[in-house]
Scaffold this motif. Structure first.
Motif, PDB file in Angstrom:
ATOM      1  N   PRO A 138      -0.084   3.361  -9.763  1.00 40.12           N
ATOM      2  CA  PRO A 138       1.144   2.891 -10.416  1.00 40.12           C
ATOM      3  C   PRO A 138       2.402   3.078  -9.558  1.00 40.12           C
ATOM      4  O   PRO A 138       3.413   2.417  -9.808  1.00 40.12           O
ATOM      5  CB  PRO A 138       1.228   3.733 -11.689  1.00 40.12           C
ATOM      6  N   TRP A 139       2.343   3.936  -8.552  1.00 35.58           N
ATOM      7  CA  TRP A 139       3.521   4.139  -7.698  1.00 35.58           C
ATOM      8  C   TRP A 139       3.666   3.020  -6.668  1.00 35.58           C
ATOM      9  O   TRP A 139       4.737   2.826  -6.095  1.00 35.58           O
ATOM     10  CB  TRP A 139       3.430   5.498  -6.975  1.00 35.58           C
ATOM     11  N   ASP A 140       2.560   2.341  -6.378  1.00 41.72           N
ATOM     12  CA  ASP A 140       2.567   1.216  -5.438  1.00 41.72           C
ATOM     13  C   ASP A 140       1.265   0.460  -5.660  1.00 41.72           C
ATOM     14  O   ASP A 140       0.186   0.952  -5.312  1.00 41.72           O
ATOM     15  CB  ASP A 140       2.645   1.730  -3.986  1.00 41.72           C
ATOM     16  N   LEU A 141       1.367  -0.718  -6.234  1.00 39.62           N
ATOM     17  CA  LEU A 141       0.166  -1.447  -6.662  1.00 39.62           C
ATOM     18  C   LEU A 141      -0.666  -1.978  -5.495  1.00 39.62           C
ATOM     19  O   LEU A 141      -1.739  -2.526  -5.706  1.00 39.62           O
ATOM     20  CB  LEU A 141       0.540  -2.581  -7.623  1.00 39.62           C
ATOM     21  N   GLU A 142      -0.185  -1.797  -4.262  1.00 42.33           N
ATOM     22  CA  GLU A 142      -1.008  -2.175  -3.105  1.00 42.33           C
ATOM     23  C   GLU A 142      -1.839  -0.995  -2.611  1.00 42.33           C
ATOM     24  O   GLU A 142      -2.562  -1.108  -1.628  1.00 42.33           O
ATOM     25  CB  GLU A 142      -0.113  -2.670  -1.964  1.00 42.33           C
ATOM     26  N   ARG A 143      -1.689   0.142  -3.304  1.00 44.30           N
ATOM     27  CA  ARG A 143      -2.394   1.351  -2.852  1.00 44.30           C
ATOM     28  C   ARG A 143      -3.429   1.822  -3.870  1.00 44.30           C
ATOM     29  O   ARG A 143      -3.354   1.494  -5.042  1.00 44.30           O
ATOM     30  CB  ARG A 143      -1.381   2.465  -2.581  1.00 44.30           C
ATOM     31  N   VAL A 144      -4.372   2.636  -3.358  1.00 49.55           N
ATOM     32  CA  VAL A 144      -5.431   3.158  -4.221  1.00 49.55           C
ATOM     33  C   VAL A 144      -4.893   4.348  -5.031  1.00 49.55           C
ATOM     34  O   VAL A 144      -3.938   5.008  -4.610  1.00 49.55           O
ATOM     35  CB  VAL A 144      -6.666   3.602  -3.393  1.00 49.55           C
ATOM     36  N   PRO A 145      -5.526   4.611  -6.189  1.00 48.04           N
ATOM     37  CA  PRO A 145      -5.112   5.766  -6.988  1.00 48.04           C
ATOM     38  C   PRO A 145      -5.849   7.030  -6.553  1.00 48.04           C
ATOM     39  O   PRO A 145      -5.653   8.088  -7.139  1.00 48.04           O
ATOM     40  CB  PRO A 145      -5.553   5.363  -8.393  1.00 48.04           C
ATOM     41  N   GLY A 146      -6.718   6.916  -5.538  1.00 46.02           N
ATOM     42  CA  GLY A 146      -7.622   8.013  -5.208  1.00 46.02           C
ATOM     43  C   GLY A 146      -8.884   7.903  -6.039  1.00 46.02           C
ATOM     44  O   GLY A 146      -9.019   7.024  -6.887  1.00 46.02           O
ATOM     45  N   GLY A 147      -9.812   8.812  -5.779  1.00 45.72           N
ATOM     46  CA  GLY A 147     -11.054   8.728  -6.529  1.00 45.72           C
ATOM     47  C   GLY A 147     -11.873   9.996  -6.386  1.00 45.72           C
ATOM     48  O   GLY A 147     -11.490  10.883  -5.651  1.00 45.72           O
TER      49      GLY A 147
END
Lengths: 479, 94
Positions: A138-147
């Motif tokens: 949500p901080w940057d929609l081009e990035r992953v949220p981690g996993g």
């Protein structure tokens, strides 16, 4: 501006629900929020719609989480609600029972709101290996949220969840918590029952909460921690009331900073934030000293032998016989081979193959046994360190959230992003990730606190003191 | 150490196409060469750790408990015959 209901913490939701009529209002607000933001972040596989009503039939008296909506990672069994591990092979699987953690939450009056996307079978550090779709940050929609608990972390960060549960085998709660700017705890091995958690690495897996703040995390742990006769690997160790010691100060707390953790590959902005947090602890009265965890550099190697070996064994049960996907064949072995070929994604195949190899005749001693021996050395590093300190401080991940596809084609570089989180799982000690600032791109940075066995209380106290001084979590992503 | 991808795929009961074989063999060899670093350590006298808690086996009374769970469980089966899971023929002949 008045706070929207969906922005509430667990503590606020419990207060809000003191008037029973308010529960459906909260549920409706959260459903509307999910309808708005989930198409952007894709954290959920599915969730309770606005039209649904809270079905708690029990009285709220004495219930610590009455009417609190909880979002659950898709590898934790929910009775009557599809649980697929974000894998094709388990599509349509509706568990005939609740995991013990789900049962405990329901007994305290909470209800299940959503199922969260994840890396397939929790194999991944980016949520890109989900068979459904990648979740976004949500901080940057081009990035992953981690996993792998990317859906859980992203849903809490984007305020479409009040609280979520994840699971952590090598960092799968803490690394996404770090990337999304929320609080994530991996409890001590054996602290929380894993009955109903679809197994990945049985000597490593733990379930834990992802929350908006430290106090919420302690509240959830109060409910889910403890011995479970249905999980013979759960520990029969008394569970304290974690909320009781939160507010105690950190004066005299002994904090160790491992010199082996500040190495090449650590983003300078992440390092600076962690060093500033350490300085703040000193200001708050803690005693900080440098320590050594000499076998740190071997942790990723040990992990990718032990975890894949255990995974290859655990995933043998997905064969198309009893549940899930089956590829029709005339011959049984052909049915197994085709079912698993069609049902598993690429990362699952990679890990099952690797795990099978390191366990196979002729290679067992060279890989699996060797890894188990080095695991002993890594565990001893922590035993030694905790003779001198109460808490170990480190970055949660070497970088902030990376871009989609950045590491997807390079499994080894993906694996190395778990370098700071893996050692806790190998040793079995508890660790928490809490926000400790933002980099120049505005992405959250996570601070990891590692504690001694069954000493989650000290992690909560240390985390709470820092959080209440810095208030990093006041900032929200704009989506 | 090189791995034989065909043998490992068979042991894993996963069918791979030719393209997958090349890619996965390459990935796995890369990972295996990374973990070679463990050879630096002298671990001859180190005991292996399989589990970090000192757990003992848990026994319980062997009691008969009525359960209807199999009915719900069978609902998910790809193929059943009565209360059995049905699979393709295992034994040749007959």
């Amino acid at each position: 501006m008045a706070k929207e209901l969906y922005e509430m913490t667990v503590v606020e939701a419990v207060n809000h629900n003191k008037d029973e009529k308010n529960v459906n209002e909260l549920l409706s607000s959260l459903s509307k929020r999910a309808e708005k933001v989930n198409p952007k972040v894709k954290a959920y596989l599915n969730w309770k719609t606005e039209a649904s009503e809270f079905d708690g039939k029990t009285s709220k008296d004495g219930k610590s989480l009455w009417g609190v909506p909880i979002s659950i990672k898709d590898n934790i069994c929910t009775h009557g609600w599809e649980t697929s591990c974000s894998s094709k092979i388990l599509k349509g699987y509706i568990p005939p029972y609740d995991a013990t953690v789900v049962n405990k939450l329901k007994n305290e009056g909470a209800f299940i709101f959503a199922k969260c996307n994840m890396d397939e079978f929790a194999f991944g550090s980016s949520c890109e290996s989900s068979a459904d779709f990648p979740t976004l940050n949500p901080w940057d929609l081009e990035r992953v949220p981690g996993g792998s608990s990317g859906g859980s972390a992203s849903s809490v960060a984007s305020d479409e969840a009040i609280v979520a549960l994840g699971s952590d085998t090598g960092g799968s709660i803490r690394q996404p918590a770090s990337f999304c700017g929320v609080v994530g705890l991996k409890p001590t091995y054996g602290r929380v029952s894993r009955y109903g958690l679809i197994a990945f690495g049985s000597s490593l897996d733990q379930i834990g909460p992802l929350t908006k703040n430290v106090e919420d995390n302690a509240r959830i742990m109060n409910v889910i921690a403890g011995y479970d006769p249905k999980d013979s690997t759960s520990a029969n160790v008394e569970v304290p009331d974690y909320t009781q010691t939160l507010t105690k100060n950190v004066e005299g707390l002994r904090i160790g900073i491992p010199k082996e953790y500040f190495i090449d590959g650590l983003d300078p902005e992440v390092e600076a934030a962690v060093r500033e947090a350490t300085a703040m602890y000193e200001k708050l009265g803690a005693k900080v000293k440098e320590i050594s965890l000499p076998h740190t550099k071997y942790a990723v190697s040990v992990y990718y032998i032990v975890a894949t070996a255990e995974a290859s064994s655990n995933l043998a049960r997905f064969d198309g016989v009893q549940y899930g996907y089956r590829h029709p064949s005339k011959d049984l072995v052909e049915m197994y081979m085709n079912t698993r070929s069609q049902g598993f994604g690429e990362e699952v195949k990679r890990r099952v193959l690797l795990g099978t190899f390191v366990l196979s005749a002729g290679y067992y001693d060279a890989y699996y046994l060797k890894a188990q021996k080095v695991r002993t050395l890594i565990k001893k590093d922590f035993d030694e360190a905790f003779k001198e300190v109460d808490v170990i401080i480190s970055p949660t991940a070497p970088t902030t959230a990376f871009k989609l596809n950045e590491k997807k084609e390079d499994p080894l570089s993906m694996y190395l992003s778990d370098i700071y989180t893996i050692p806790s799982n190998l040793a079995g000690v508890p660790s928490i990730s809490i926000p400790c600032g933002y980099d120049s791109k505005g992405l959250p940075i996570g601070l990891q606190l590692i504690g001694n066995y069954f000493d989650e209380a000290t992690l909560f106290r240390a985390g709470y003191n820092y959080e209440q001084t810095m208030h990093w979590n006041d900032k929200k992503p704009s989506i | 150490m090189e791995m034989d991808i065909n043998k490992v795929a068979l042991l894993s009961r996963i069918k791979l196409d030719e393209e997958e074989k090349v890619k996965l063999q390459n990935d796995l060899n890369q990972i295996l060469s990374y973990v070679e670093q463990l050879n630096e350590l002298d671990i001859a006298d180190v005991e292996p750790t399989s589990h970090v808690l000192n757990l003992e086996n848990v026994y319980r009374e062997d009691k008969v408990i009525q359960s209807e769970a199999y009915k719900e469980v069978l609902k998910h089966a790809p193929d059943i015959h009565g209360s059995y899971f049905k699979v393709p023929k295992v034994i040749e002949g007959s």
